[in-house]
Design a protein around this motif. Structure first.
Motif, short mmCIF file in Angstrom:
data_model
loop_
_atom_site.label_atom_id
_atom_site.label_comp_id
_atom_site.label_asym_id
_atom_site.label_seq_id
_atom_site.Cartn_x
_atom_site.Cartn_y
_atom_site.Cartn_z
N SER A 153 0.80 -1.23 0.00
CA SER A 153 0.00 0.00 0.00
C SER A 153 0.82 1.27 0.00
O SER A 153 0.29 2.36 -0.24
N ASP A 275 -6.67 -9.87 -1.42
CA ASP A 275 -5.87 -8.85 -2.10
C ASP A 275 -4.81 -9.44 -3.03
O ASP A 275 -4.41 -8.80 -4.01
N SER A 285 -5.77 -0.62 -1.80
CA SER A 285 -6.20 -0.64 -0.41
C SER A 285 -6.85 0.69 -0.06
O SER A 285 -6.30 1.75 -0.33
N SER A 288 -5.02 3.54 1.58
CA SER A 288 -4.03 4.30 0.80
C SER A 288 -4.64 5.50 0.07
O SER A 288 -3.91 6.33 -0.45
N THR A 298 -8.17 -1.89 8.26
CA THR A 298 -7.90 -2.82 7.17
C THR A 298 -7.72 -4.22 7.75
O THR A 298 -6.87 -4.44 8.62
#
Length: 459
Positions: A153, A275, A285, A288, A298
């Motif tokens: 990220s 992810d 993400s 970010s 997260t």
């Protein structure tokens, strides 16, 4: 890395699946169908507690030695969980065993994780790392999570103050919701959604709103979402890549959601367990997005990326002021997570980038195998950009809803899929859809495709 090596498998238990009330008669029919196929009725699925068993054992009748039959006790459950039934994964897996069906329903691999991770676990056990871990994670895993997050990220986080290790992502979800949501808070989900979201929100006493993502592309209806945010909205929860649709939220969608959160002082809970299974675009993400880290939790886990779903190693990353609430709940849910498995998880997250590249290549090939087979069998197949799931339209085969079709698929064709109507607040929204998974070895996928091509007929 070869994802096709065989291994013995077990059937893990998953969270509760919501069967939500609906005013429409069609939705009621869906729920009746679901109860009909369930091998576990409420009476049969929950054994009476020991105290109840003792209380129902009657003394001998007038000293004659003939005991009265034990009375059947009603199951007991708190009101906040009354609406939730036996998980659809359990129901379908039991039917799969009964009928010898190939299970493309549950999202767990039928092949084993990488040797270097298993060897790290064995080494940790032999080294005596077998007692309680530090509550929020062993230092080496917290550091490895922070390092991985920086690579993925671009965000640098404090492993001791902003990373909390949990017993799988499902516990990270529970700790986040129970630690940060108050009774009466409004939380917005995107339907269809992972089954534990609504059940955990119910335990927290939250009010749930759902924004429905619709085929073929499952795009976010931006204006509908904007209208749904109110003064009572505490959080929006997203899952990208998205289970069960395979959708990846676009940058435009994420930035729109971010703007709504910042404008209305709303938290964002991001479930990012898939992810590393992003096939057609890079994963973004939510933390970010500029201005979002301070209001984002997260959540992620080891299981999907390393084919080790039974280890239940997860984590939550959040700024210190949100981490406090997450850790307060975590302390009274599990307190700590398996110590040797945490050490092995640290080794896994420090794998070379070639591991993640090969993982994506292998799963991409599996997706093609299944998607091509489903199309050949007659399904309308919707695009899957991430996860290891594919959503299809079953209506070419003439069934009224997804539950009836999936029951037929198991009994007459010998393949298991998941009816996703249970992942919606309104089951009607999902009645034409079915979810398949391709996290199986190639021989299993081919066998399932062959059965469907041979036995399914359009109507």
């Amino acid at each position: 890395m070869n994802l096709a090596t065989s291994a013995t498998t077990t059937t893990p238990r998953h969270g509760l699946v919501p069967l939500n009330p609906s005013s429409s008669s069609a939705a009621s029919s869906l729920r009746r169908s679901l109860r009909k196929i369930s091998p576990l009725t409420p009476m049969a699925s929950a054994p009476a507690p020991a105290s109840a068993a003792l209380s129902t054992a009657a003394p001998a009748d007038n000293g004659a030695g003939a005991a009265k039959p034990a009375e059947k006790q009603p199951v007991q459950v708190a009101k906040r969980l009354e609406k939730f039934k036996t998980t659809i994964f359990t129901q379908m897996s039991m039917l799969a065993v009964k009928h010898g069906a190939i299970n493309l329903g549950q999202g767990f691999p039928n092949f084993d994780g990488p040797d270097f991770v298993k060897e790290a676990a064995i080494k940790a056990i032999n080294a005596g790392k077998n007692q309680y871990a530090r509550g929020y994670g062993v230092p080496e895993l917290n550091s490895a999570v922070a390092e991985r997050f920086l690579k993925d990220s671009g965000l640098q986080v404090d492993p001791d103050k902003e990373v909390t290790v949990t017993s799988g992502c499902t516990e990270a979800i529970a700790a986040t919701i129970l630690g940060l949501i108050n009774p009466g808070d409004e939380v917005i989900l995107f339907a269809p959604f992972y089954d534990s979201y609504e059940a955990t929100l119910s335990m927290a006493g939250a009010d749930v709103k759902a924004i429905t993502l619709r085929p073929p592309d499952f795009a976010v209806p931006l204006e509908e979402l904007k209208a749904a945010v109110s003064k009572n909205t505490r959080a929006i929860m997203i899952n990208t890549p998205h289970n069960p649709t395979g959708k990846m939220f676009t940058r435009e969608e994420l930035e729109f959601i971010a703007d709504l959160c910042k404008e209305n002082d709303v938290l964002l809970f991001a479930d990012e367990v898939y992810d590393k299974l992003a096939f057609e675009a890079d994963h973004i993400s939510m933390a970010s997005i500029p201005g979002m880290y301070e209001r984002t939790v997260t959540m992620n886990s080891l299981g999907k990326t390393f084919s080790l779903t039974g280890w239940k190693i997860g984590w939550a990353i959040a700024p210190p002021h949100l981490t406090w609430g997450v850790r307060q709940a975590h302390s009274f849910l599990t307190f700590a997570t398996s110590t040797p498995m945490q050490s092995a998880a640290a080794a896994a997250l420090r794998a070379p980038e070639s591991y993640f590249e090969e993982l994506k290549r292998d799963y991409s090939a599996k997706k093609v195998l299944l998607v091509d087979g489903l199309k050949a069998a007659g399904f309308i197949v919707y695009p899957s950009s991430g996860t290891y799931f594919v959503m299809v339209d079953h209506t070419p085969f003439g069934f009224d809803n997804d539950v009836e079709f999936c029951e037929y698929l198991i009994r007459e064709v010998g393949v298991v899929a998941i009816p996703p109507s249970v992942f919606y607040l309104n089951p009607e929204d999902g009645k034409n859809l079915v979810r398949f998974t391709f996290c199986k070895d190639d021989d299993t996928l081919r066998a399932a495709v062959d059965r469907m091509k041979a036995k399914l007929r359009k109507k």
